[in-house]
Design an enzyme around this catalytic site. Structure first.
Site, short mmCIF file in Angstrom:
data_model
loop_
_atom_site.label_atom_id
_atom_site.label_comp_id
_atom_site.label_asym_id
_atom_site.label_seq_id
_atom_site.Cartn_x
_atom_site.Cartn_y
_atom_site.Cartn_z
N ARG A 67 80.44 -71.19 -53.62
CA ARG A 67 80.15 -69.76 -53.66
C ARG A 67 81.25 -68.96 -54.32
O ARG A 67 81.19 -67.73 -54.35
CB ARG A 67 79.94 -69.23 -52.24
CG ARG A 67 78.80 -69.91 -51.48
CD ARG A 67 78.63 -69.32 -50.11
NE ARG A 67 77.74 -70.10 -49.27
CZ ARG A 67 77.47 -69.82 -48.01
NH1 ARG A 67 78.03 -68.78 -47.43
NH2 ARG A 67 76.67 -70.60 -47.31
N GLU A 82 83.30 -79.27 -45.73
CA GLU A 82 82.27 -78.80 -46.66
C GLU A 82 82.78 -77.57 -47.41
O GLU A 82 83.00 -76.51 -46.81
CB GLU A 82 80.98 -78.43 -45.93
CG GLU A 82 79.91 -77.87 -46.87
CD GLU A 82 78.73 -77.24 -46.15
OE1 GLU A 82 78.02 -76.42 -46.79
OE2 GLU A 82 78.52 -77.55 -44.96
N LYS A 139 70.46 -81.18 -42.13
CA LYS A 139 71.10 -79.93 -41.74
C LYS A 139 70.03 -79.00 -41.17
O LYS A 139 68.97 -78.85 -41.77
CB LYS A 139 71.76 -79.30 -42.97
CG LYS A 139 72.33 -77.91 -42.77
CD LYS A 139 72.93 -77.41 -44.09
CE LYS A 139 73.46 -75.99 -43.98
NZ LYS A 139 74.11 -75.53 -45.23
#
Length: 215
Positions: free
Chosen positions: A53, A49, A136
């Site tokens: 950012r 993943e 999640k």
């Protein structure tokens, strides 16, 4: 090609089943992308993943998508634009800290399997009502950790989770031992210092240790 919530969850579950840990990666330099992915895959962690950012994140996704044996996803998807950019970069799945109808509509229309975030029973039930049963659990530790996730699992056994946020080698076992946990997300397998130093052997060793965690 569009995807249904049920098919999205099926694919997300398949990806989560690849290894007990999904590395959560914040990569600042695209030059690190391929060797980092190669080290993690070689260590037994194929599902990756990449969080959106950093300015380099989408280029990192594109480079990691070229690594044989890897399944690269984009994390921190919040808007439809994030979905569009992630798919264009080659992301094979998406991860979000929470979930909105707007985000899920976009992901389903784009055919992007999603791992949407939930922290409460109500959030999990709402996603289940839409058709998502692989979620999640975020932020895991701040939301009560493994005891909270165990408690949520009692009345909602049909939902599985990938807890992320505060998961570490010290507490990963407590999550992975739960019947409603398929895998966990963790950043410790690719610490910034090792990435910056280009110590891919050390990262491979961390990945190998994480890949052997029982579940």
């Amino acid at each position: 090609m569009a995807i249904t919530p049920q098919d999205a969850s099926t694919r997300a579950r398949e990806i989560c089943q690849l290894a007990p840990i999904v590395p959560v990666l914040v990569v600042h330099d695209v030059a690190h992308a391929r060797p980092l992915a190669e080290a993690l895959v070689a260590g037994g962690l194929p599902a990756l993943e990449v969080t959106l950012r950093t300015p380099a994140a989408l280029d990192v996704v594109a480079e990691m998508a070229k690594v044989k044996g890897g399944v690269v996803g984009a994390g921190t998807l919040i808007t439809p634009e994030d979905v569009t950019r992630a798919v264009a970069a080659g992301a094979q799945f998406g991860v979000s800290p929470g979930a909105t109808d707007t985000l899920l509509d976009a992901a389903e229309a784009a055919g992007l399997p999603m791992l949407p975030g939930a922290a409460t029973a109500s959030e999990a039930m709402r996603l289940l009502d839409r058709g998502y049963d692989m979620l999640k659990f975020f932020p895991a530790e701040a939301s009560g950790g493994a005891p909270a996730l165990k408690a949520i699992g009692a009345p909602l056994p049909q939902i599985s989770f990938c807890p992320t946020g505060g998961v570490s080698p010290d507490n990963a076992d407590s999550y992975l031992s739960l019947p409603n946990v398929v895998c966990a997300g963790g950043s410790w397998v690719a610490p910034a210092k090792l990435v910056e130093a280009g110590d891919w052997d050390a990262i491979r060793d961390l990945a190998r240790a994480a890949s052997q965690l029982p579940r």
